[in-house]
Scaffold this motif. Sequence first.
Motif, PDB file in Angstrom:
ATOM      1  N   ASP A 202       0.830  -1.207   0.000  1.00 53.32           N
ATOM      2  CA  ASP A 202       0.000   0.000   0.000  1.00 53.32           C
ATOM      3  C   ASP A 202       0.866   1.261   0.000  1.00 53.32           C
ATOM      4  O   ASP A 202       0.522   2.271  -0.625  1.00 53.32           O
ATOM      5  N   GLU A 203       1.994   1.203   0.726  1.00 53.92           N
ATOM      6  CA  GLU A 203       2.880   2.365   0.800  1.00 53.92           C
ATOM      7  C   GLU A 203       3.460   2.705  -0.569  1.00 53.92           C
ATOM      8  O   GLU A 203       3.539   3.886  -0.951  1.00 53.92           O
ATOM      9  N   GLU A 204       3.854   1.686  -1.328  1.00 52.19           N
ATOM     10  CA  GLU A 204       4.378   1.928  -2.674  1.00 52.19           C
ATOM     11  C   GLU A 204       3.276   2.428  -3.599  1.00 52.19           C
ATOM     12  O   GLU A 204       3.497   3.327  -4.424  1.00 52.19           O
ATOM     13  N   TYR A 205       2.116   1.840  -3.474  1.00 58.11           N
ATOM     14  CA  TYR A 205       0.998   2.183  -4.357  1.00 58.11           C
ATOM     15  C   TYR A 205       0.613   3.658  -4.214  1.00 58.11           C
ATOM     16  O   TYR A 205       0.268   4.321  -5.200  1.00 58.11           O
ATOM     17  N   GLY A 209       4.385  11.424  -5.121  1.00 57.12           N
ATOM     18  CA  GLY A 209       5.313  11.740  -6.192  1.00 57.12           C
ATOM     19  C   GLY A 209       5.784  10.540  -6.993  1.00 57.12           C
ATOM     20  O   GLY A 209       6.442  10.709  -8.030  1.00 57.12           O
ATOM     21  N   ASN A 210       5.464   9.345  -6.532  1.00 58.57           N
ATOM     22  CA  ASN A 210       5.889   8.132  -7.252  1.00 58.57           C
ATOM     23  C   ASN A 210       4.857   7.024  -7.076  1.00 58.57           C
ATOM     24  O   ASN A 210       5.202   5.853  -6.934  1.00 58.57           O
ATOM     25  N   ASP A 211       3.586   7.424  -7.084  1.00 63.28           N
ATOM     26  CA  ASP A 211       2.540   6.426  -6.858  1.00 63.28           C
ATOM     27  C   ASP A 211       2.391   5.524  -8.072  1.00 63.28           C
ATOM     28  O   ASP A 211       2.870   5.814  -9.164  1.00 63.28           O
TER      29      ASP A 211
END
Length: 279
Positions: A202-205, A209-211
């Motif tokens: 979820d954090e990466e998603y 700025g880099n979703d």
Amino acid sequence: MTVRFWGVRGSIPCPGPHTVRYGGNTPCVEIQVGGSRFIFDGGTGLRVLGESLLEQMPIEAHLFFTHTHWDHIQGFPFFSPAFIKGNCFHIYGTLGPNHQTIEKRLTAQMLHPNFPVPLQVMAGNLKFHNLAVGESREIDEVTISNASLNHPGESVGYRIDWQGLTVSYLTDTEHHSGQIDPNVLKLADQADILIYDCTYTDEEYHEPGNDKIGWGHSTWQEAVKIAKAVNAKQLILFHHDPTHDDNFLDDISQKVQQAFPNSVMAQESLVLTLEPVLI
């Protein structure tokens, strides 16, 4: 019913010292039911599967594609059994963009200058079948159903039913905010084994700025939500991001175990066996 994983990565193969335990090949899952063999997707894992099949010829199998992004078809030109006369492969896929058939798309992949050997050199008996989105087919007492998924360029997921057992293969799908995709619910309902796209956290998603919103993939947190909603017996996290090394996947595995204890991180050579309940 035996389920074996030959490729579990997404996007691009990533061999190396940091991906040894989970593997670096792209998607390919084999399901054997009685005397029938079903293969789902033709990533680089298909090449490895093909090498193992050379000792079992002649081979007849049913090969289903979810879609034709490179990581799901790049093993097909290196699938050795398809080049050998006497083997038979039934190849299935829905129509792609511009109504291109699965045969046309696999043929195009192997044309110059992309590849030196055309598909027509394959001496095996290749039988192509066009699937309608939402269609179910009966093959050797096994029901294979599909439904569209939320992925750029179109993709489908599959549900495999046999003697009261269900395997759901749902890769390359992006979850919907606030609700579960009805097609995912339909394909995964009461699944004995739910194989689901868990490319991101979820954090990466949602990373500012880099979703990864709109990239067509889901997260392990959404996988847990779906597994609980459909009452799945076992959850298999699949389509690992190429940047996620073994240690990173170990960490995710521990978190998933806490949220859904009967879960497994997919890795190459993983084998799962289901026995039908006799009444």
